[in-house]
Motif scaffolding. Structure first.
Motif, short mmCIF file in Angstrom:
data_model
loop_
_atom_site.label_atom_id
_atom_site.label_comp_id
_atom_site.label_asym_id
_atom_site.label_seq_id
_atom_site.Cartn_x
_atom_site.Cartn_y
_atom_site.Cartn_z
N ALA A 23 0.83 -1.21 0.00
CA ALA A 23 0.00 0.00 0.00
C ALA A 23 0.86 1.26 0.00
O ALA A 23 0.59 2.21 -0.74
CB ALA A 23 -0.94 0.00 1.21
N VAL A 24 1.91 1.27 0.82
CA VAL A 24 2.80 2.43 0.89
C VAL A 24 3.51 2.63 -0.45
O VAL A 24 3.68 3.75 -0.91
CB VAL A 24 3.81 2.27 2.05
CG1 VAL A 24 4.94 3.25 1.95
CG2 VAL A 24 3.10 2.42 3.37
N PHE A 29 3.34 6.96 -0.79
CA PHE A 29 3.35 7.79 0.42
C PHE A 29 4.69 8.50 0.54
O PHE A 29 5.59 8.30 -0.27
CB PHE A 29 3.08 6.93 1.65
CG PHE A 29 1.63 6.58 1.83
CD1 PHE A 29 0.86 7.29 2.72
CD2 PHE A 29 1.05 5.57 1.10
CE1 PHE A 29 -0.47 6.99 2.90
CE2 PHE A 29 -0.28 5.26 1.27
CZ PHE A 29 -1.05 5.98 2.17
N ASP A 30 4.86 9.27 1.57
CA ASP A 30 6.01 10.16 1.72
C ASP A 30 7.34 9.47 1.38
O ASP A 30 8.04 9.86 0.48
CB ASP A 30 6.03 10.73 3.13
CG ASP A 30 6.99 11.88 3.28
OD1 ASP A 30 7.42 12.42 2.24
OD2 ASP A 30 7.29 12.25 4.41
N TYR A 31 7.71 8.45 2.11
CA TYR A 31 8.98 7.78 1.85
C TYR A 31 8.81 6.50 1.06
O TYR A 31 9.79 5.81 0.78
CB TYR A 31 9.71 7.47 3.16
CG TYR A 31 10.40 8.67 3.72
CD1 TYR A 31 11.67 9.00 3.31
CD2 TYR A 31 9.78 9.48 4.66
CE1 TYR A 31 12.32 10.11 3.82
CE2 TYR A 31 10.41 10.58 5.17
CZ TYR A 31 11.68 10.89 4.75
OH TYR A 31 12.32 11.98 5.26
N SER A 32 7.60 6.13 0.74
CA SER A 32 7.29 4.94 -0.05
C SER A 32 7.90 3.70 0.61
O SER A 32 8.00 3.63 1.82
CB SER A 32 7.79 5.14 -1.48
OG SER A 32 7.29 4.15 -2.32
N GLY A 33 8.26 2.73 -0.19
CA GLY A 33 8.83 1.49 0.34
C GLY A 33 10.21 1.69 0.94
O GLY A 33 10.65 0.92 1.79
N ILE A 34 10.92 2.73 0.50
CA ILE A 34 12.26 3.00 1.03
C ILE A 34 12.18 3.31 2.52
O ILE A 34 13.06 2.92 3.29
CB ILE A 34 12.91 4.19 0.28
CG1 ILE A 34 13.18 3.82 -1.18
CG2 ILE A 34 14.19 4.64 0.95
CD1 ILE A 34 14.23 2.77 -1.38
#
Length: 128
Positions: A23-24, A29-34
Motif C-alpha cells: 500500500a505504501v 506515500f512520503d517515503y514509499s517502500g524506502i
C-alpha cells in the motif's frame, strides 16, 4: 501504514507487513517502500552499526544514477543528473557514529516535538 508494516514484521504477521508495504509503495506515500526498508535496516542492525551503515549506503547508491535530465529538481553535472536523495548519504555519519554524550532526553519529548515543529512550519507558511 509504515508502523503497521513494522508491527507485522515484529509479530511475524507477514500478510500485514506485505499489505502495508504494498500500500505504501503503490500509493507513493512520503517515503514509499524506502521508508519501510530503512526502518527494517535500523531495527535489524541496531546492534550491528557497521552492517547497518553499509546497508544504508547501499540503499541510496542508486541515486547516483537515478536522476533525469528533464527533472528540474535533479542536480545536473554536465550531461549527468543525480537525484537529490543522494544527500541522504551525508547523514550516514550522524546516524551511525556513536556520540556517547551522556545526554538523557525523555522519550515523550520526541512525541511532543515532532507535531509541534510541524505546527510551527504550518503557522509560518500560513503567515507567508
Amino acid at each position: 501504514l509504515s508502523l503497521l508494516a513494522m508491527y507485522g514484521f515484529k509479530e511475524r504477521k507477514w500478510w500485514l507487513f506485505l499489505g502495508a508495504f504494498f500500500a505504501v509503495s503503490w500509493w507513493n506515500f512520503d517515503y514509499s517502500g524506502i521508508g519501510i526498508q530503512l526502518m527494517l535496516i535500523f531495527f535489524l542492525c541496531r546492534n550491528h552499526p557497521k552492517i547497518g551503515a553499509a546497508l544504508y549506503v547501499l540503499t541510496y547508491l542508486p541515486c547516483l544514477w537515478g536522476g533525469y535530465l528533464e527533472d528540474p529538481l535533479a542536480l545536473k553535472l554536465g550531461g549527468f543528473a543525480v537525484d537529490w536523495a543522494v544527500f541522504a548519504l551525508l547523514a550516514a555519519p550522524l546516524i551511525f557514529l556513536p556520540t556517547r554524550s551522556g545526554l538523557k532526553i525523555p522519550k515523550w519529548f520526541f512525541y511532543a516535538f515532532y507535531p509541534a515543529h510541524l505546527a510551527v512550519i504550518a503557522a509560518i507558511q500560513f503567515m507567508l
